[in-house]
Design an enzyme around this catalytic site. Structure first.
Site, PDB file in Angstrom:
ATOM      1  CD  GLU A 142      -2.949   1.063   1.862  1.00 43.23           C
ATOM      2  OE1 GLU A 142      -3.517  -0.176   2.090  1.00 43.23           O
ATOM      3  OE2 GLU A 142      -3.675   1.926   2.525  1.00 43.23           O
ATOM      4  CE  LYS A 262      -6.018   2.979   9.068  1.00 50.30           C
ATOM      5  NZ  LYS A 262      -5.751   3.190   7.540  1.00 50.30           N
ATOM      6  CD  GLU A 266      -7.695   6.136   6.263  1.00 50.31           C
ATOM      7  OE1 GLU A 266      -6.828   5.101   6.174  1.00 50.31           O
ATOM      8  OE2 GLU A 266      -7.335   7.257   6.042  1.00 50.31           O
ATOM      9  NE  ARG A 316      -8.023  13.021   7.934  1.00 51.56           N
ATOM     10  CZ  ARG A 316      -7.766  12.497   6.445  1.00 51.56           C
ATOM     11  NH1 ARG A 316      -8.421  12.548   5.333  1.00 51.56           N
ATOM     12  NH2 ARG A 316      -6.735  11.846   6.588  1.00 51.56           N
ATOM     13  CE  LYS A 340      -0.966   8.759   9.125  1.00 51.98           C
ATOM     14  NZ  LYS A 340      -1.833   8.774   7.765  1.00 51.98           N
ATOM     15  CG  ASP A 345      -2.597  11.065   5.419  1.00 50.07           C
ATOM     16  OD1 ASP A 345      -1.805  10.537   5.861  1.00 50.07           O
ATOM     17  OD2 ASP A 345      -3.706  10.409   4.491  1.00 50.07           O
ATOM     18  CD  GLU A 367       2.342   6.903  10.998  1.00 48.94           C
ATOM     19  OE1 GLU A 367       1.849   6.452  11.898  1.00 48.94           O
ATOM     20  OE2 GLU A 367       1.596   6.519   9.804  1.00 48.94           O
ATOM     21  CD  GLU A 373      -0.577   8.142   0.961  1.00 44.74           C
ATOM     22  OE1 GLU A 373      -0.091   7.965   1.906  1.00 44.74           O
ATOM     23  OE2 GLU A 373      -1.771   8.360   0.794  1.00 44.74           O
ATOM     24  CD  GLU A 501       5.314  24.695   1.429  1.00 49.65           C
ATOM     25  OE1 GLU A 501       6.722  24.860   1.415  1.00 49.65           O
ATOM     26  OE2 GLU A 501       4.832  24.953   2.171  1.00 49.65           O
ATOM     27  CD1 TRP A 532     -12.816  10.904   0.974  1.00 50.17           C
ATOM     28  CD2 TRP A 532     -11.415   9.837   2.276  1.00 50.17           C
ATOM     29  NE1 TRP A 532     -12.809   9.420   0.474  1.00 50.17           N
ATOM     30  CE2 TRP A 532     -12.119   8.903   1.642  1.00 50.17           C
ATOM     31  CE3 TRP A 532     -10.697   9.447   3.444  1.00 50.17           C
ATOM     32  CZ2 TRP A 532     -11.837   7.474   1.611  1.00 50.17           C
ATOM     33  CZ3 TRP A 532     -10.428   7.964   3.644  1.00 50.17           C
ATOM     34  CH2 TRP A 532     -10.986   6.864   2.752  1.00 50.17           C
TER      35      TRP A 532
HETATM   36  C1  GCU Z   1      -3.216   7.396   4.520  1.00 52.15           C
HETATM   37  C2  GCU Z   1      -2.931   6.496   3.232  1.00 52.15           C
HETATM   38  C3  GCU Z   1      -3.534   4.986   3.454  1.00 52.15           C
HETATM   39  C4  GCU Z   1      -3.284   4.615   4.809  1.00 52.15           C
HETATM   40  C5  GCU Z   1      -3.536   5.647   6.086  1.00 52.15           C
HETATM   41  C6  GCU Z   1      -3.023   5.258   7.243  1.00 52.15           C
HETATM   42  O1  GCU Z   1      -4.566   7.611   4.447  1.00 52.15           O
HETATM   43  O2  GCU Z   1      -3.412   6.869   1.912  1.00 52.15           O
HETATM   44  O3  GCU Z   1      -3.123   4.227   2.396  1.00 52.15           O
HETATM   45  O4  GCU Z   1      -3.682   3.404   5.230  1.00 52.15           O
HETATM   46  O5  GCU Z   1      -2.977   6.924   5.665  1.00 52.15           O
HETATM   47  O6  GCU Z   1      -1.868   5.768   7.581  1.00 52.15           O
HETATM   48  O7  GCU Z   1      -3.449   4.573   8.024  1.00 52.15           O
END
Ligand code: GCU
Length: 670
Positions: A142, A262, A266, A316, A340, A345, A367, A373, A501, A532
């Protein structure tokens, strides 16, 4: 010669002036019997022989001049010391892994041709220094941008784990001591007995390098693989299941590091299903792992991805503090909340997460994401240590016991010093990088992306490490010590975050990437009008999320002094403006320009800066091996073109939305 890309920064190319080290003894004496000590001695032999162009040997005993690799239990945990004496040189480590850290540091000194001096004891800033890999058991990754998994294929651990072992060597070279190998969105059967036996093989190839294996787990495991009718974390059957699962794991992997979780995020199930808290969920795992020495990294990334766009108060960014602060003080001592760096994100720029300053009685770790990404997916060069250092140095001004604001930079929080344990000792804390290396020979696809992994390790070991030092040392080790290369590569790296940026989403607006697809390339309105919550609210009257007290109130989650700075338009920095405020397009920035003109100008300047990477790189032709030279050149050529795509998409959108033309008449005229 064809380059071994997997060597990354551990190439040990011959150095120009080897003579300066001619008094270095050619015998390495190491009495250590452990695999890590043997690896340390062999690494030293290999590195010195290659860099200095004369043979070094390893011996168990020796009289006369030697480099001595020794264990010194008096040193603090994971620490090493390099000292000269009349016989030569000592590299002492408090543990076999620490001897390795000392060796790698010593080799780095030689590679960058620095003098050998007695150094003071070097200790890591925090105990948790991990990478997370988001690999699935089927071999896909991922948000992985460098090929398939080095660990898994077709539902199993790979038969050949050579790359996994090489990866652990790279991690050890920058002091990383843990690696979570599977996706945070964990396969539901991760903890099946069959998989656990296979994971043990990964732990075996990590072990010589002092890297401990960790796993992401799904909280429903007691149900999905345990056959129970519940996964309620306070149910005695569930408690017992986790205990016996932990015992099973440690039988196979005695040095298992722990779990990453986690949950309630999501689409992952979590304790909320039973009306339980994150602490209930984290603690059941923590108590199962505790007798064996393991830890739980419980992710702070818990939010509702079905927010109501029409609700002006919905936000969010608030989720971290809203979900976790009420549980402060209820997490067990071997639980760490993994936060994070920013509240959304991994965007090109976000303010730091207010959750860092809001948990005073809970362990926390930061994190970050080496996997780019939202920052060009290792097709763009973006040197992220610049961003991470900015985050780590951001002072949250949290009040002390006397209620007065005091210096509390993020680095002081994640290393456990800002909010110590009740007895005054530093809390457990740390650093995690979502890295997502793949089978590509050079691990991350863009050769320059490896500077991010290297820099992550250096900052985790010591968050005070200057970023230019990171860029210089990495460049020399990776690309060689040619003067033109040394003058060019670090400079390119050090400007690259601002360049990216600048042609994507500046002023704190977010990355403006296509969030509904692959998070690559512009997709400006894709962030708007959905659940989102990555909104920037680009409307006729203006743009930006109003997170002031009149808006979502998010700003009030920061300690008062910082909240006041963010709340006021007079003091909000230009580079975070749109994260916090909704302003008209012709709003005048501190820079003196209007917002919209600044957007136009920044996008032109940054796309131009990205285009200039091509001639800058071409100036190094012949000074870098042809294979890596050509690969990198192609990536820069791509980046130059893609920066123009970004520039035009964003500028056109702003021109249309604001109705304000570019004072320089560029937009719409290409
Ligand atoms: C982002 C990412 C996901 C991932 C998520 C996470 O949203 O796009 O792919 O699962 O972060 O950190 O859990």
């Amino acid at each position: 010669k064809a380059e071994d890309g997997s060597a990354a920064w551990l190439r040990y190319a011959p150095i120009a002036n080897a003579k300066q080290y001619e008094t270095l003894p050619a015998v390495i004496v190491s009495r250590g019997e452990s695999a890590s000590e043997r690896a340390a001695a062999e690494e030293l032999r290999r590195g010195l022989t290659s860099m200095l162009g004369r043979p070094f040997t390893v011996a168990k005993n020796g009289r006369g001049a030697a480099i001595l690799l020794t264990a010194d239990a008096h040193l603090p945990s994971e620490s090493y010391r390099i000292a000269r004496n009349i016989h030569g040189l000592h590299i002492d480590g408090s543990s076999p892994a620490a001897e390795l850290y000392g060796v790698f540091h010593f080799l780095e000194l030689i590679a960058s041709q620095r003098p050998i001096r007695d150094e003071k004891t070097q200790s890591p800033s925090a105990t948790i220094r991990w990478t997370d890999e988001w690999d699935n058991l089927n071999g896909t990754i991922e948000r992985g941008y460098a090929g398939r998994s080095i660990f898994f294929d077709n539902g199993h651990v790979r038969a050949d784990l050579t790359r996994a072992g090489e990866y652990a060597r790279l991690l050890a070279s920058v002091g990383i001591n843990g690696c979570n190998v599977n996706n945070v969105n964990a396969d539901l059967d991760t903890l099946s007995p069959e998989h656990l036996r296979e994971f043990a093989r990964i732990a075996d190839v990590f072990r010589p390098w002092g890297v401990k294996l960790a796993l992401s787990i799904d909280l429903t495991s007691p149900q999905t693989i345990g056959g129970l009718d519940t996964f309620d974390p306070v149910d005695p059957k569930v408690i017992a299941w986790w205990q016996s699962k932990a015992a099973e794991i440690y039988k196979l992997i005695p040095d298992f590091a722990g779990f990453t979780v986690k949950a309630d995020s999501e689409g992952r199930k979590g304790p909320s299903q039973y009306g339980r808290t994150p602490a209930d969920a984290a603690n059941v795992l923590a108590r199962a792992l505790k007798p064996h020495g393991g830890v739980v990294l419980y992710r702070g990334f818990v939010y509702n991805n079905h927010l109501d766009w029409n609700d002006r108060k919905a936000d969010r960014a608030r989720a971290g503090v809203d979900n976790f602060v009420k549980n402060d003080g209820t997490f067990d001592p071997n639980v760490i909340i993994q936060i994070k760096e920013g509240p959304i994100d991994f965007q090109a720029r976000e303010p730091v997460s207010p959750l860092f300053a809001a948990l005073h009685k809970t362990n926390v770790a930061i994190e970050v994401q080496t996997a780019q990404e939202y920052t060009g997916q290792q097709r763009h060069m973006v040197f992220l240590p610049s961003m991470w250092k900015w985050v780590l140095d951001t002072d949250l001004r949290a009040p002390g016991a006397d209620g007065k604001p005091r210096a509390t930079p993020v680095k002081s929080i994640v290393t456990g010093h800002a909010f110590p344990n009740a007895d005054g000792s530093a809390r457990m804390g740390g650093f995690i990088s979502v890295t997502n290396v793949g089978l590509d020979a050079n691990w991350l696809h863009h050769p320059m992306a490896m500077a991010n992994l290297y820099g992550f390790g250096r900052l985790a070991w010591n968050p005070d490490t200057p970023v230019d030092e990171i860029a210089n040392t990495w460049s020399t080790m990776t690309w060689g010590s040619d003067a033109a290369v040394r003058a060019t590569v670090p400079k390119m790296l050090l400007g690259s975050w601002q360049v990216y940026e600048g042609h994507t989403g500046p002023n704190g607006i977010g990355t403006l990437t296509n969030i509904l697809g692959y998070h690559f390339g512009p997709g400006i309105e894709s962030a708007e009008r959905n659940g989102w919550g990555q909104w920037f609210r680009g409307e006729k009257d203006g743009i930006g999320m109003d997170r002031t007290s009149a808006g979502t109130g998010y700003i009030q989650q920061y300690p008062p002094e910082l909240a006041a700075k963010y709340e006021s338009l007079a003091t909000i920095p230009d580079d975070l403006l749109l994260f916090f405020h909704h302003v008209p397009y012709d709003y005048r920035l501190h820079s003196g320009k209007t917002l919209v003109q600044s957007i136009y100008d920044t996008h032109y300047a940054s796309a131009l800066a990205a285009a200039e990477y091509v001639p800058q790189w071409k100036s190094l032709q012949g000074r870098i091996d042809p294979e890596r030279y050509t690969q990198t050149l192609h990536l820069f050529e791509f980046q130059a073109g893609h920066a123009i795509v970004w520039r035009d998409a964003i500028n056109q959108w702003f021109a249309k939305q604001s109705g304000i033309p570019d004072a320089m008449h560029r937009v719409g005229n290409d």
